[in-house]
Write a protein that holds these residues in place. Structure first.
Motif, PDB file in Angstrom:
ATOM      1  N   GLU A  14     -33.067  -5.506 -29.556  1.00  0.00           N
ATOM      2  CA  GLU A  14     -32.133  -6.511 -29.051  1.00  0.00           C
ATOM      3  C   GLU A  14     -32.690  -7.919 -29.249  1.00  0.00           C
ATOM      4  N   LEU A  28     -26.970  -9.052 -25.157  1.00  0.00           N
ATOM      5  CA  LEU A  28     -27.877  -9.965 -25.854  1.00  0.00           C
ATOM      6  C   LEU A  28     -28.241 -11.183 -25.015  1.00  0.00           C
ATOM      7  N   PRO A  75     -31.805  -9.923 -23.434  1.00  0.00           N
ATOM      8  CA  PRO A  75     -32.210  -8.802 -24.277  1.00  0.00           C
ATOM      9  C   PRO A  75     -33.443  -8.102 -23.715  1.00  0.00           C
TER      10      PRO A  75
END
Lengths: 839, 307
Positions: free
Chosen positions: B112, B104, B107
Motif C-alpha cells: 500500500e 491509501l 497505508p
C-alpha cells in the motif's frame, strides 16, 4: 522618546510593531538608532539614501525578473533603515533555526535512505513519494560525509502576539545570502557611526565557516571549487557572481562542467581540471538532464553518477526540495519529537494537510479565512505562478474546481493560516512608517555543529496585504542588525587568513565559455563604437549638409543594417532620414537599432560579470544603461542626439582605455582584445569598401568623413595637411601598422595574440586561426597603396580584392578561433524513438 | 508462453558525437507472472564507463557513457522469458474505488505504501483539462475498482483513435485528450491520468507484444516496436494490467520490461549527446514465441561486443 514621531500604525495588537511596544514607547534596542535617524537633517538623510541607491546601481546589484517588459534586470530595492534584533530575540531565533536545519538534514537522510519515518508512521508516504522533488535516482546514495544540507534558510515573521512563525524553509538551493551580504556592506557604510557603536554582529566568520566546511568534505583541497549558476538569466544571477567572488570560487554554468569516469571536471583553456566541490545554485531537478528533467539545459549529464561514485561534493546535496513543501510543515512537530525528542522551538504557520478525512473536514470549515495551496508548492506565497488562493476570494467555477480537487485529491492540497505579519519601521520625510516584513535566516553546516548567520535578508512587503512579500512582486529589502552583548568578531574574509601566499603571475585557468563571452564582448563593444561613430557622422550633418548626410546614410547605414532582421530598404529623402535616425538611435527593440546592440553588450558583459573589475563593469553599465531616451516616434532632435552620441563615444573610449591599461595580460584580456581587433579590422575594411571602391564625385568628402569615423583625421592632417587624396588615405586606414586605427595594426595585433595563446593554453590547438591571420597580414603587407588606388573604368579592383578578402577572412578567423578554443559542441537529447506500430 | 525478445536501437548522427551519456531500460524485469531466463545488452562501442543497477522501481537499468567520437551506435537487448497466464479475477470482487482511496489514506503494508506514489501526477501525466469528468463516467459511487477501470479502458479504446502520425514521445496528455488520438504510450497516459484524477493509483508499463499472431488470430497493434499499457491497483488482486490500445486485460501475449509513473521513468534508451548535429533512430523489435512451431531457441548472438 517623545521626539520620535507618532507612526501611523494599525490598531493595537492587530500587528506586531517592531519599533513600539503597546504603549507606543520605542523598544529599548531601537532607541539608539531611532535617535540617530531623527537627529539627521532631512538633507543629510536624503543624501545618504541617494548615495546608498547609487552604490547599489553602480555595483550592478539587480534582481532579474523573467517577464519584466522593461528589461531583464532591475535594480535591487534596498531600504537603508535596518531591521534591528535584540540579543534576546536573536538567541531564540538562532537555536530554533539550528534545530530546524538539523531536522531538514536528518529528514533527507532518512527519506533517501532507510525511510524509517514512513515505516513508523511518523510521516505519511504521500509527502515524500508524492513530492515532485523527491528524486528517485538518488535513493540509496549517500552524499559526502552524509551531509545533505550545507546551507539552510528559514523565512520568519511575527504574528500579532509577537511570536515568531516560520513561513517557509529552504534546503535545496537557498538564495539570498549574497543579497544579504551586499545589503550589509551598503547599510554599514550608510550609518557607519551607529554600526560601530551599536555592536552589530559581523557576518564574515559565518561565510568563512560555510566555505571551509564544504571544502573540508572534498577529497583534496588542491582541486577546484566552483559555484554552479543557472546563468545570467536567473533572477538571482547577481548574487551568484557576488558570492563566487566573495568565497573565492570559480563561477560556472552547467556547460562548463564535464563528467568523466565518475569525476567532475571544469573545461578550461588548458584542458580539463578536476572539481572537488560544487556550491550549487541550480535547483536539483535541473542538475542532470539524463536522470532528472530531460529538458534542462542547465545541468551536467552524468552528475548523479559522479555523486554516486563519491567523486564530488555537492553543496547542498541533491534532492533537498522534499522538505520545502508546505505539507511537510504539518508533520514537522511530530518528526521533531521522533528524531530529536524535542518540540519545535519556533513553529510553522498553522498548516493542515488535506490528505486525511479530518484534514478535509477542517479545511472545509476554515477555508474562508485561510489560504489553500498545492501541498508541494514551495514558491513564496502569491509570487508568480504560486498556487496559493485566499479561500475567501474563491467564487463560482474556481471554487467548484477547488472543492472537487479537495474531494478527489485532498492529498495534493494544504490549508494554511493567514495572520497579519509584524511591521518594521521605515523612515520617510522625518517620520517613521511601518511595513510588514519577514526575515530570512541562514544556517551553515560545520563539522562541529550548525552556525547561524547573525543577520539575514529582511524582505519588506510592497503594501499591507499578505500577497506582497515576494521579491518578484515588487517588495523591497533591508539589512538585519543583530545587537550583540559581547564584543563583535571583526574577522574578515578578505584578509590573508594567516597563510603565506605563493607568488602567482596568472589567475586560475579560465573556463572556455567565459573566454568565448569575453571575445564577443570585445566584438560587440567595438561594433558599438563603430556604429555610434557612423551615426554621429550622419547626425551631425543633417542640418547643415543634408545632401551629404543622406549620401553617407545610403552608403553606410543601409548596408550596415543588412546584417539585422529588419534591414533598411530605402531612404528616399532627408525627411525619411530623420525618422530612420530616430529609430536607429532610440527604438528599444528594433533589431537594426543601436539599443539592441547595447543590449547585447550588456548581456554579454553580464554573463562574464565575475571577470570584469568593478570599474570596467560600471563603464559598460554607463554605455548600456537606458537613460531617459526620447521616444522612437518623436521628432528627431539634433542637439540632444549630438550630446548623447558624444557621451557614448567618450564612454566607449573609457572602456577601451580601461581594458588597455587595467586588465592583466592574461587570457581574459587576450580574448577580449582579440575580439575587438577582429571586429575593427572587419569594420575598417568594410568602411573603405563601401565608400571608395568606385570613383565618385564626392570622393574627397567621403575621405574626410571616413577619417572622422575612423578617428584618424588628426593623424592625416599632421601628415598631409588639408589635401585629401586616395593613396595616402588608403595607406593610413588600411596599411599603416603604426596607426592603431588601421586595418594593418589590427592584423598585426591578432597575429601576436595568437602567438601568445599556446603559452596560456599549454596545449597545441588547431593551426587554422594562425594560418588565416598570417594570410590576412601578408595580404595587407604586400599591398601597395598606389595599386589599391588604381582605377579601371570607375572601379578599383585592387582595393575591392583586398577589402573583400579582409572582410571574409575576419569572419572565418572568428569561427576558427571559436572552433579551436571554445569547443562549441551543442548538446541535445536523443530518445529511443516513438512507441508505434509499423502498420 | 516462452518468448525470445530482441530489441535493437540504432542511432545514426550527421556529425561526430564527441561524448554521449545514456540510460537504458531494456532488460526485462521479473514479475509474479514472468520468469526471466536471460536478458542482456550489447553495445556496438566500448563505453568509457558503465553501471548496471536496478532503478527505484526495481527495474533493471543500465547507465553508460561513451567518450570516443562516433556517428553510429547500436544498442542491442536480447532476452528470453516465460510468461504465465494471469489468475481469474472477477472484477466485482475487487474493493470499491472509494475503499481503495480510503485504504491509501492510511497505508499499512509495504504494498500500500508503494502504491501511494502512483496517485500523484508525474511529469508526463500532469493535466489541466477536465479528465476527472471523463473518468467519473466509469466510477459511480460504490463501483468495484477493477470494473470501473476495465470500463475506462473500453471507453479509451472506443473514444481514442490509434494514430501514429499525430503525437511524439513528448506530447503532453492534455493534447492527447484534446485530439482523442495517439499511440499506445499516449493511450496509457490517458488511462493513468484518468485514474489519478480520482486519486486512484495507476502506473505505466513498458513492454512488448508478440510480433506474429498465432495462426488464425489477428495481429495486435503495437507489435514490431516497444509497447505500453497501464496498470491499476485493485485489491485484493493487487496490480492488474490493462491495454487500452487493444482493449484487453493483459495476459500471456504481453512481455513486461519495466514500470514507472509514466514513460519518462522507463524510456527504453534516453541519451544526452554532445555534437552530432542531427540524428535518426532506428528501432527494431522481434518477439518470437518458443513453442512447437519454433522448437529451437533462436541463436543469441555470442558476446563478441563489449558488455
Amino acid at each position: 522618546m517623545s521626539d520620535v514621531a507618532e507612526p501611523s500604525r494599525p490598531a493595537a495588537a492587530a500587528r506586531f510593531d517592531e519599533l513600539h511596544d503597546l504603549d507606543g514607547t520605542v523598544r529599548p534596542h531601537w532607541r539608539a538608532f531611532a535617535r540617530t535617524l531623527t537627529q539627521l537633517s532631512p538633507e543629510e538623510y536624503a543624501r545618504r539614501k541617494a548615495s546608498a541607491r547609487a552604490t547599489v546601481q553602480d555595483n550592478g546589484v539587480t534582481y532579474n525578473v523573467y517577464d519584466d517588459k522593461a528589461g531583464q534586470a532591475r535594480p535591487w530595492q534596498l531600504d537603508i533603515v535596518p531591521f534591528i534584533l535584540s540579543a534576546a530575540d536573536w538567541k531564540a531565533i538562532e537555536s530554533a533555526v539550528i534545530q530546524r536545519a538539523m531536522l531538514a538534514d536528518l529528514i533527507l537522510r532518512d527519506v533517501y535512505g532507510a525511510q524509517n519515518l514512513i515505516r513508523q508512521g511518523v510521516l505519511p508516504p504521500q509527502l515524500v513519494t508524492g513530492h515532485p522533488q523527491f528524486l528517485r535516482p538518488l535513493c540509496g546514495t549517500r552524499p559526502a560525509g552524509d551531509v545533505h544540507v550545507h546551507l539552510y534558510s528559514a523565512d520568519l515573521a511575527r504574528g500579532p502576539d509577537g511570536a515568531w512563525k516560520v513561513m517557509a524553509s529552504r534546503a535545496d538551493a537557498p538564495s539570498g545570502l549574497g543579497y544579504a551580504l551586499e545589503n550589509r556592506l551598503v547599510v554599514a557604510q550608510t550609518f557607519p557611526e551607529s554600526f560601530g557603536e551599536m555592536r552589530v554582529a559581523r557576518l564574515a566568520a559565518f561565510f568563512n565557516a560555510y566555505r571551509e566546511s564544504i571544502l573540508g568534505l572534498g577529497q583534496s583541497r588542491r582541486d577546484r571549487a566552483v559555484l554552479l549558476t543557472p546563468g545570467p538569466y536567473n533572477e538571482a544571477y547577481f548574487e551568484h557572481v557576488y558570492l563566487a567572488h566573495y568565497l573565492g570560487l570559480t563561477l560556472v554554468q552547467g556547460d562548463d562542467l564535464a563528467v568523466r569516469d565518475g569525476e567532475v571536471f571544469l573545461k578550461t583553456l588548458t584542458g580539463l581540471e578536476k572539481v572537488a566541490a560544487i556550491f550549487r545554485r541550480v535547483d536539483s531537478d535541473f542538475c542532470d538532464p539524463l536522470e532528472f528533467r530531460g529538458d534542462s539545459a542547465l545541468g551536467v549529464p552524468g552528475l548523479v553518477e559522479a555523486v554516486r561514485s563519491g567523486g564530488v561534493v555537492l553543496a547542498n546535496a541533491l534532492g533537498g526540495g522534499v522538505i520545502e513543501s508546505p505539507a511537510m510543515d504539518a508533520y514537522l512537530p511530530a518528526v521533531s519529537r521522533a528524531l530529536l525528542g524535542e518540540d519545535l522551538k519556533i513553529p510553522d504557520i498553522a498548516t493542515i494537510w488535506c490528505g486525511t478525512e479530518w484534514g478535509r473536514k477542517e479545511a472545509l470549515a476554515r477555508m474562508d479565512q485561510s489560504i489553500l495551496r498545492n501541498a508541494f508548492d514551495a514558491r513564496p506565497l502569491f509570487s508568480r505562478r504560486s498556487s496559493a488562493r485566499l479561500g475567501g476570494d474563491l467564487a463560482g467555477a474556481e471554487r467548484e474546481r477547488i472543492l472537487a480537487q479537495l474531494r478527489h485529491r485532498g492529498e495534493t492540497m494544504v490549508l494554511q493560516e493567514v495572520s497579519p505579519l509584524g511591521v518594521a519601521p521605515t523612515f520617510e520625510d522625518g517620520k517613521f512608517g511601518a511595513r510588514p516584513v519577514s526575515l530570512r535566516v541562514f544556517a551553515a553546516w560545520t563539522p562541529t555543529g550548525w552556525m547561524v548567520m547573525p543577520g539575514g535578508l529582511t524582505r519588506v512587503a510592497a503594501d499591507d496585504t499578505v500577497r506582497a512579500l515576494s521579491m518578484q512582486s515588487g517588495a523591497s529589502s533591508k539589512d538585519a542588525w543583530v545587537i550583540s552583548n559581547a564584543p563583535v568578531d571583526t574577522f574578515t574574509l578578505l584578509g590573508a587568513g594567516g597563510r603565506t601566499l605563493e607568488i602567482k603571475r596568472q589567475g586560475e585557468s579560465a573556463p572556455s565559455r567565459a573566454m568565448d563571452n569575453l571575445f564577443w564582448l570585445g566584438r560587440y563593444a567595438e561594433r558599438t563604437e563603430s556604429f555610434v561613430r557612423i551615426l554621429r557622422a550622419v547626425a551631425s550633418r543633417v542640418s547643415d549638409e543634408p545632401a551629404s548626410a543622406l549620401d553617407v546614410a545610403r552608403k553606410l547605414l543601409i548596408p550596415f543594417s543588412q546584417a539585422s532582421d529588419s534591414p533598411i530598404e530605402e531612404i528616399l529623402d532627408e525627411h525619411e532620414l530623420l525618422g530612420e535616425l530616430q529609430l536607429l538611435l532610440y527604438h528599444p527593440r528594433n533589431s537594426r537599432g543601436l539599443q539592441r546592440l547595447l543590449g547585447r553588450v550588456e548581456q554579454t558583459a553580464w554573463s562574464v560579470r565575475d571577470r570584469l573589475s568593478l570599474d570596467t563593469w560600471r563603464t559598460i553599465h554607463a554605455i548600456t544603461v537606458n537613460e531617459q531616451l526620447p521616444d522612437a516616434e518623436a521628432p528627431f532632435e539634433v542637439a540632444g542626439t549630438r550630446f548623447y552620441l558624444d557621451a557614448l563615444v567618450r564612454r566607449c573610449a573609457a572602456l577601451s582605455g580601461l581594458s588597455a591599461e587595467n586588465m592583466t595580460r592574461g587570457p581574459n584580456w587576450l580574448f577580449m582584445d582579440m575580439g575587438r581587433r577582429v571586429e575593427r579590422a572587419h569594420h575598417l575594411a568594410w568602411l573603405v569598401r563601401q565608400t571608395v571602391a568606385s570613383t565618385d564625385a564626392r570622393e574627397n568628402e567621403h575621405i574626410r568623413i571616413l577619417l572622422e569615423i575612423a578617428d584618424s583625421a588628426m593623424t592625416y592632417r599632421s601628415r598631409y595637411l588639408n589635401v585629401f587624396q586616395l593613396v595616402p588615405f588608403v595607406d593610413l586606414l588600411l596599411l599603416d601598422e603604426n596607426n592603431p586605427r588601421s586595418c594593418a595594426f589590427q592584423l598585426a595585433a591578432i597575429e601576436s595574440h595568437l602567438r601568445e595563446l599556446p603559452r596560456i593554453t599549454l596545449a597545441q590547438r588547431s593551426d587554422v586561426p594562425r594560418t588565416i591571420a598570417a594570410e590576412m597580414r601578408g595580404a595587407a603587407a604586400n599591398a601597395h597603396p598606389a595599386r589599391l588606388a588604381f582605377c579601371q573604368s570607375g572601379e578599383r579592383p585592387g582595393l575591392v580584392e583586398l577589402t573583400d578578402g579582409i572582410v571574409s577572412s575576419a569572419t572565418e578567423l572568428s569561427d576558427a578561433i571559436a572552433d579551436a578554443y571554445f569547443q562549441h559542441a551543442s548538446r541535445s537529447r536523443t530518445g529511443s524513438g516513438q512507441y508505434l506500430d509499423g502498420v | 508462453m516462452e518468448y525470445f525478445v530482441r530489441h535493437r536501437t540504432t542511432y545514426r548522427y550527421l556529425q561526430d558525437v564527441s561524448h554521449s551519456w545514456h540510460l537504458a531500460h531494456l532488460r526485462l524485469r521479473e514479475t509474479p507472472l514472468q520468469a526471466v531466463h536471460d536478458s542482456r545488452i550489447t553495445l556496438s562501442l566500448e563505453p568509457a564507463s558503465r553501471a548496471d543497477r536496478p532503478d527505484y522501481f526495481a527495474n533493471p537499468c543500465e547507465w553508460f557513457a561513451i567518450d570516443q567520437p562516433h556517428t553510429h551506435l547500436e544498442v542491442l537487448a536480447e532476452s528470453h522469458v516465460t510468461v504465465s497466464p494471469p489468475p481469474e479475477r472477477a472484477s466485482r470482487d475487487s474493493l470499491t474505488w472509494e475503499e481503495v482511496r480510503a485504504a491509501l489514506e492510511n497505508p499499512q503494508g509495504e504494498e500500500e505504501r508503494e502504491a501511494v506514489q502512483f496517485q500523484f501526477d508525474s511529469p508526463m501525466t500532469r493535466f489541466e483539462s477536465d479528465i476527472a469528468a471523463y473518468a467519473e463516467g466509469s466510477f459511480p459511487p460504490g463501483r468495484p475498482l477493477l470494473g470501473g477501470a476495465m470500463e475506462l479502458m473500453h471507453r479509451i479504446h472506443r473514444d481514442f483513435r490509434y494514430d501514429t502520425t499525430v503525437t511524439d514521445v513528448t506530447t503532453p496528455v492534455d493534447r492527447v485528450f484534446e485530439i482523442r488520438a495517439g499511440v499506445c504510450q499516449d493511450l496509457a497516459h490517458v488511462g493513468i491520468a484518468a485514474m489519478r484524477s480520482l486519486g486512484l493509483p495507476a502506473r505505466y508499463i513498458s513492454g512488448y507484444l508478440l510480433t506474429q499472431p498465432p495462426p488464425g488470430k489477428a495481429r495486435l497493434l503495437g507489435a514490431d516496436a516497444s509497447h505500453a499499457w497501464f496498470s491499476v491497483w485493485a485489491p485484493p488482486f493487487g496490480w492488474v494490467d490493462l491495454d487500452p490500445t487493444n482493449d484487453l486485460v493483459v495476459g500471456e501475449s504481453h512481455v513486461t520490461s519495466s514500470w514507472g509513473r509514466d514513460y519518462g521513468d522507463v524510456a527504453p534508451v534516453a541519451g544526452i549527446i554532445l555534437g552530432g548535429h542531427d540524428h535518426v533512430v532506428d528501432v527494431g523489435v522481434d518477439v518470437i514465441p518458443v513453442d512447437d512451431a519454433h522448437p529451437e531457441l533462436p541463436h543469441i548472438a555470442p558476446q563478441t561486443g563489449p558488455r
